[in-house]
Design a protein around this motif. Structure first.
Motif, PDB file in Angstrom:
ATOM      1  N   SER A  84       0.825  -1.210   0.000  1.00  0.00           N
ATOM      2  CA  SER A  84       0.000   0.000   0.000  1.00  0.00           C
ATOM      3  C   SER A  84       0.855   1.255   0.000  1.00  0.00           C
ATOM      4  O   SER A  84       0.640   2.187   0.781  1.00  0.00           O
ATOM      5  CB  SER A  84      -0.940  -0.007   1.216  1.00  0.00           C
ATOM      6  N   LEU A  85       1.811   1.287  -0.880  1.00  0.00           N
ATOM      7  CA  LEU A  85       2.752   2.398  -0.924  1.00  0.00           C
ATOM      8  C   LEU A  85       2.072   3.711  -1.281  1.00  0.00           C
ATOM      9  O   LEU A  85       1.138   3.753  -2.084  1.00  0.00           O
ATOM     10  CB  LEU A  85       3.871   2.094  -1.909  1.00  0.00           C
ATOM     11  N   LYS A  86       2.566   4.765  -0.671  1.00  0.00           N
ATOM     12  CA  LYS A  86       2.061   6.111  -0.874  1.00  0.00           C
ATOM     13  C   LYS A  86       3.172   6.995  -1.424  1.00  0.00           C
ATOM     14  O   LYS A  86       4.347   6.720  -1.211  1.00  0.00           O
ATOM     15  CB  LYS A  86       1.566   6.696   0.447  1.00  0.00           C
ATOM     16  N   PRO A  87       2.822   8.065  -2.119  1.00  0.00           N
ATOM     17  CA  PRO A  87       3.855   8.966  -2.631  1.00  0.00           C
ATOM     18  C   PRO A  87       4.793   9.470  -1.533  1.00  0.00           C
ATOM     19  O   PRO A  87       5.981   9.674  -1.789  1.00  0.00           O
ATOM     20  CB  PRO A  87       3.043  10.112  -3.241  1.00  0.00           C
ATOM     21  N   GLU A  88       4.286   9.662  -0.330  1.00  0.00           N
ATOM     22  CA  GLU A  88       5.115  10.134   0.764  1.00  0.00           C
ATOM     23  C   GLU A  88       6.120   9.096   1.250  1.00  0.00           C
ATOM     24  O   GLU A  88       6.975   9.402   2.077  1.00  0.00           O
ATOM     25  CB  GLU A  88       4.258  10.620   1.942  1.00  0.00           C
ATOM     26  N   ASP A  89       6.030   7.879   0.745  1.00  0.00           N
ATOM     27  CA  ASP A  89       7.027   6.863   1.051  1.00  0.00           C
ATOM     28  C   ASP A  89       8.274   7.018   0.189  1.00  0.00           C
ATOM     29  O   ASP A  89       9.273   6.331   0.412  1.00  0.00           O
ATOM     30  CB  ASP A  89       6.459   5.459   0.852  1.00  0.00           C
ATOM     31  N   THR A  90       8.201   7.884  -0.793  1.00  0.00           N
ATOM     32  CA  THR A  90       9.335   8.107  -1.684  1.00  0.00           C
ATOM     33  C   THR A  90      10.542   8.595  -0.900  1.00  0.00           C
ATOM     34  O   THR A  90      10.473   9.588  -0.189  1.00  0.00           O
ATOM     35  CB  THR A  90       8.976   9.127  -2.771  1.00  0.00           C
ATOM     36  N   ALA A  91      11.640   7.881  -1.035  1.00  0.00           N
ATOM     37  CA  ALA A  91      12.856   8.206  -0.297  1.00  0.00           C
ATOM     38  C   ALA A  91      13.953   7.235  -0.685  1.00  0.00           C
ATOM     39  O   ALA A  91      13.713   6.248  -1.383  1.00  0.00           O
ATOM     40  CB  ALA A  91      12.612   8.125   1.215  1.00  0.00           C
ATOM     41  N   VAL A  92      15.150   7.532  -0.230  1.00  0.00           N
ATOM     42  CA  VAL A  92      16.227   6.569  -0.304  1.00  0.00           C
ATOM     43  C   VAL A  92      16.151   5.744   0.965  1.00  0.00           C
ATOM     44  O   VAL A  92      16.133   6.291   2.069  1.00  0.00           O
ATOM     45  CB  VAL A  92      17.608   7.249  -0.421  1.00  0.00           C
ATOM     46  N   TYR A  93      16.099   4.447   0.804  1.00  0.00           N
ATOM     47  CA  TYR A  93      15.993   3.547   1.941  1.00  0.00           C
ATOM     48  C   TYR A  93      17.350   2.937   2.246  1.00  0.00           C
ATOM     49  O   TYR A  93      18.013   2.388   1.365  1.00  0.00           O
ATOM     50  CB  TYR A  93      14.971   2.451   1.658  1.00  0.00           C
ATOM     51  N   TYR A  94      17.746   3.028   3.502  1.00  0.00           N
ATOM     52  CA  TYR A  94      19.043   2.551   3.940  1.00  0.00           C
ATOM     53  C   TYR A  94      18.911   1.381   4.895  1.00  0.00           C
ATOM     54  O   TYR A  94      18.105   1.413   5.819  1.00  0.00           O
ATOM     55  CB  TYR A  94      19.814   3.662   4.651  1.00  0.00           C
ATOM     56  N   CYS A  95      19.727   0.397   4.687  1.00  0.00           N
ATOM     57  CA  CYS A  95      19.815  -0.728   5.599  1.00  0.00           C
ATOM     58  C   CYS A  95      20.785  -0.382   6.718  1.00  0.00           C
ATOM     59  O   CYS A  95      21.801   0.280   6.492  1.00  0.00           O
ATOM     60  CB  CYS A  95      20.292  -1.973   4.851  1.00  0.00           C
ATOM     61  N   ASN A  96      20.468  -0.827   7.899  1.00  0.00           N
ATOM     62  CA  ASN A  96      21.287  -0.570   9.072  1.00  0.00           C
ATOM     63  C   ASN A  96      21.454  -1.855   9.863  1.00  0.00           C
ATOM     64  O   ASN A  96      20.541  -2.678   9.933  1.00  0.00           O
ATOM     65  CB  ASN A  96      20.625   0.513   9.936  1.00  0.00           C
ATOM     66  N   ALA A  97      22.623  -2.022  10.453  1.00  0.00           N
ATOM     67  CA  ALA A  97      22.845  -3.194  11.282  1.00  0.00           C
ATOM     68  C   ALA A  97      23.893  -2.922  12.339  1.00  0.00           C
ATOM     69  O   ALA A  97      24.826  -2.138  12.128  1.00  0.00           O
ATOM     70  CB  ALA A  97      23.276  -4.383  10.427  1.00  0.00           C
TER      71      ALA A  97
END
Length: 121
Positions: A84-97
């Motif tokens: 259910s993606l929304k336009p406001e989900d637009t971003a660079v997504y980073y993995c973290n550990a």
């Protein structure tokens, strides 16, 4: 040193789905917390979801009910199912550990280089 590589980003229409994956590599003794963060243009990097080594998940309010984080400790991977993606989900997504290598006595925080997610209206 721990390397994190994200994959699965892309362009989708609003209401669509994407699945992001992150693979950790290196001389890893153990991985503690893993998670996903995102950063939109002109905004700070925000937490999206985290998951402990035991499988306890935490989500930002903005994605709760739509995103699901998971991990495979044997494969040293984490995934983020985004529905259910929304336009406001637009971003660079980073993995973290948080990881410990054979050469470190403590856990250190590592980041992937990010993957672009664009949701069109």
């Amino acid at each position: 040193q721990v390397q994190l590589v994200e994959s699965g980003g892309g362009l989708v229409q609003a209401g669509g789905s994407l699945r992001l994956s992150c693979a950790a590599s290196g001389r890893i003794v153990s991985l503690r917390g893993m998670g996903w963060y995102r950063q939109a243009p002109g905004k700070q990097r925000d937490l999206v979801a985290t998951i402990t080594s035991g499988g306890t998940a935490n989500y930002a309010d903005a994605v709760k009910g739509r995103f699901t984080i998971s991990r495979d400790n044997a494969k040293k991977t984490t995934s983020l199912q985004m529905n259910s993606l929304k336009p406001e989900d637009t971003a660079v997504y980073y993995c973290n550990a948080e990881g410990k290598t054979y050469y470190s006595t403590t856990f250190e925080t590592y980041w992937g280089r990010g993957t672009q997610v664009t949701v069109s209206s």
